[in-house]
Design a protein around this motif. Structure first.
Motif, short mmCIF file in Angstrom:
data_model
loop_
_atom_site.label_atom_id
_atom_site.label_comp_id
_atom_site.label_asym_id
_atom_site.label_seq_id
_atom_site.Cartn_x
_atom_site.Cartn_y
_atom_site.Cartn_z
N HIS A 151 13.97 31.81 -25.90
CA HIS A 151 13.14 30.68 -26.33
C HIS A 151 11.75 31.17 -26.68
N ARG A 152 10.94 30.27 -27.22
CA ARG A 152 9.53 30.55 -27.48
C ARG A 152 8.71 30.20 -26.24
N LYS A 153 7.88 31.13 -25.79
CA LYS A 153 7.00 30.85 -24.66
C LYS A 153 6.05 29.69 -24.97
N SER A 154 5.53 29.70 -26.18
CA SER A 154 4.54 28.69 -26.54
C SER A 154 5.15 27.29 -26.55
N LEU A 155 6.41 27.17 -26.95
CA LEU A 155 7.06 25.86 -26.95
C LEU A 155 7.25 25.36 -25.52
N PHE A 156 7.64 26.25 -24.63
CA PHE A 156 7.81 25.87 -23.22
C PHE A 156 6.48 25.43 -22.64
N GLN A 157 5.41 26.15 -22.98
CA GLN A 157 4.09 25.78 -22.47
C GLN A 157 3.65 24.44 -23.03
N GLN A 158 3.88 24.27 -24.31
CA GLN A 158 3.48 23.02 -24.97
C GLN A 158 4.20 21.81 -24.40
N LYS A 159 5.48 21.96 -24.13
CA LYS A 159 6.30 20.84 -23.65
C LYS A 159 6.38 20.74 -22.13
N GLY A 160 5.86 21.75 -21.45
CA GLY A 160 5.94 21.75 -19.99
C GLY A 160 7.32 22.08 -19.45
N TYR A 161 8.12 22.78 -20.26
CA TYR A 161 9.46 23.15 -19.81
C TYR A 161 9.40 24.27 -18.77
N ASP A 180 13.30 15.45 -27.12
CA ASP A 180 12.03 15.85 -27.73
C ASP A 180 12.20 16.32 -29.17
N GLY A 181 13.42 16.32 -29.67
CA GLY A 181 13.66 16.76 -31.04
C GLY A 181 13.84 18.25 -31.20
N ASN A 182 14.09 18.94 -30.08
CA ASN A 182 14.31 20.39 -30.10
C ASN A 182 15.64 20.71 -29.42
N PRO A 183 16.77 20.41 -30.05
CA PRO A 183 18.06 20.65 -29.39
C PRO A 183 18.31 22.13 -29.14
N GLY A 253 18.77 31.74 -35.24
CA GLY A 253 17.56 32.45 -34.80
C GLY A 253 16.32 31.95 -35.51
N GLN A 254 16.46 31.65 -36.78
CA GLN A 254 15.33 31.12 -37.55
C GLN A 254 14.92 29.74 -37.05
N SER A 255 15.89 28.96 -36.57
CA SER A 255 15.54 27.64 -36.05
C SER A 255 14.68 27.74 -34.79
N LEU A 256 14.92 28.78 -33.99
CA LEU A 256 14.04 29.03 -32.83
C LEU A 256 12.64 29.40 -33.32
N GLN A 257 12.61 30.28 -34.32
CA GLN A 257 11.32 30.74 -34.84
C GLN A 257 10.51 29.58 -35.41
N LYS A 258 11.18 28.63 -36.03
CA LYS A 258 10.51 27.49 -36.65
C LYS A 258 10.26 26.33 -35.67
N ARG A 259 10.63 26.53 -34.41
CA ARG A 259 10.47 25.51 -33.37
C ARG A 259 11.32 24.26 -33.64
N GLN A 260 12.39 24.44 -34.38
CA GLN A 260 13.32 23.34 -34.62
C GLN A 260 14.30 23.17 -33.48
N THR A 261 14.46 24.24 -32.70
CA THR A 261 15.32 24.21 -31.52
C THR A 261 14.55 24.78 -30.33
N GLY A 262 15.07 24.51 -29.14
CA GLY A 262 14.32 24.88 -27.95
C GLY A 262 14.74 26.15 -27.25
N MET A 263 16.04 26.50 -27.34
CA MET A 263 16.54 27.70 -26.66
C MET A 263 17.92 28.02 -27.22
N ALA A 264 18.38 29.26 -26.96
CA ALA A 264 19.68 29.69 -27.47
C ALA A 264 20.23 30.81 -26.62
N VAL A 265 21.54 30.80 -26.40
CA VAL A 265 22.22 31.91 -25.73
C VAL A 265 22.48 32.97 -26.80
#
Length: 422
Positions: A151-161, A180-183, A253-265
């Motif tokens: 995942h993106r660290k910044s997205l987790f920080q932003q959302k409080g995940y 939150d719109g980030n499946p 992978g690009q969807s993670l980069q674009k913050r369209q998704t929240g995490m991926a295995v």
């Protein structure tokens, strides 16, 4: 890197027709050019291609010998690997440890390199085991990479995940991300990415030994333990991106980069190669969560990539000389200077320049009680290609009929595993 075609190619019979041009070999005359070693490369992506080029150039400078690299599209290389090895292969080719290597050793398509291994240092017994078939070595490991939840660290920080350690918390996080719109990023157009999720749920529910036995055809796919894997997986599916069967791993992978998704295995290179260099420090991961405390998070999937010598190599002496160098810390250091998406296998490699992600990856693997390779590397390639790709995609398309799915897999497994390899 797509394995759908890899598996189909690996499952082809020994009598397959050789390719005329797709995977051409090097070498002059019957004995080849002894001053040149040819390498069949599947590193068609920009980052690893540049890293390998640097490593081979370093060897040329050190040895005075020439290395000719034949880089093919990753998918095409994998798709045609069996015919390639039976035709006119390069002296050395890139491939995978464990069952993937053993399969071709069993078929007599590799040159034994136990003499090369006698001079190695810095490789663990586990790495040697992954490079061995019937007591003989055929493979030189070069790097590995773990699978985890990226995942993106910044997205987790932003959302409080918060990074979850337990399955229930993982599901709760996935649900929140969807709201939150980030499946959760999900893809399986290539036929292999979803295998990582299956493996981890199986490892967490049933343990490493059951995973190995199931992959070896020794357990029944109609066992309640297997059905529980699919039933547990269904809990996560409502929170995935829609349209997984039409999405490649690159797109996920690009969807993670674009913050369209929240995490991926994923495996570490999969998001890493989709993020620009100035954003890679924002990539983070956590170990796949615990499901049954009996197994905790003991097992980690960490595929190992490296090099082998084809049986039909025209320059075995030159090939072995290059492998001797590729097995050194110097060779790994050269490669990893240009590819921060993998981790060195040699204990002597310099880790001082590792990124935070590489350091965390090395810690994850070193702390693991068991290391698996991946579903399509831990089982017969014909079973993985003809049964498991389609079966998992069928499950993604219709996750309700678990009984029918498991019955179908078991019937096909019995047929395939009753036949000799190759």
């Amino acid at each position: 890197m797509s394995r759908r075609n890899l598996l189909r190619g690996a499952a082809l019979g020994v009598g397959a027709v050789t390719l005329p041009a797709l995977l051409s070999a090097c070498g002059e005359g019957p004995g080849g050019d002894k001053k040149e070693v040819s390498v069949g490369s599947n590193a068609s992506d920009a980052v690893p291609k540049k890293a390998y080029a640097a490593a081979f150039q370093a060897y040329e400078k050190k040895s005075g010998k020439k290395v000719k690299v034949n880089t093919k599209d990753h998918n095409d290389f994998q798709e045609n690997i069996n015919r390639y090895l039976q035709g006119t292969p390069d002296d050395i080719f890139m491939w995978f440890a464990g069952y993937r290597m053993q399969y071709f050793a069993e078929k007599g398509l590799l040159t034994e390199i136990s003499d090369v291994w006698s001079g190695f240092s810095g490789f663990s017994d586990a790495l040697k085991a992954q490079s061995t078939h019937d007591g003989k070595q055929y493979f030189v490991p070069y790097y590995y990479y773990p699978w985890a939840v990226f995942h993106r660290k910044s997205l987790f920080q932003q959302k409080g995940y918060q990074q979850p350690a337990k399955w229930d918390d993982f599901i709760a996080l996935a649900k929140q991300m969807q709201q939150d719109g980030n499946p959760v990023a999900f893809c399986d157009k290539d036929g292999w990415p979803a295998m990582g999720t299956f493996d981890y749920i199986n490892l967490r529910l049933n343990g490493y030994d059951f995973h190995k036995s199931l992959m070896a055809g020794e357990e029944s796919w109609t066992d309640t333990k297997v059905k529980n894997v699919f039933d547990t997986w269904r809990e996560l599916m409502p929170y995935y991106q829609k349209g997984a069967l039409g999405r490649t791993w690159e797109e996920a992978g690009q969807s993670l980069q674009k913050r369209q998704t929240g995490m991926a295995v994923f495996g570490m290179p999969h998001p890493g190669t989709q993020f620009p260099a100035d954003e890679r420090d924002d990539i983070d991961f956590f170990a796949f969560p615990e499901i049954d405390p009996q197994w905790g998070q003991d097992a980690v999937e960490a595929p190992i990539d490296g090099f082998l010598v084809a049986k039909k190599s025209k320059n075995v002496t030159g090939a072995k000389a290059l492998l001797k160098w590729l097995g050194t810390p110097e060779a790994e250091n050269t490669y990893l200077k240009y590819d921060p998406n993998n981790v060195a296998v040699n204990d002597g490699a310099d880790t001082s320049s590792y990124s935070a992600l590489q350091k965390k990856s090395a810690q994850l693997v070193s702390a693991a009680k068991q290391i698996s390779q991946f579903l399509d590397r831990d089982t017969r390639p014909d079973f993985a290609s003809t049964v498991m790709i389609q079966s998992i995609q069928d499950f993604i398309g219709n996750p309700k009929d678990v009984d029918g799915l498991c019955n179908s897999i078991e019937r096909q497994k019995k047929t395939i595993f009753s036949q000799p390899v190759g």
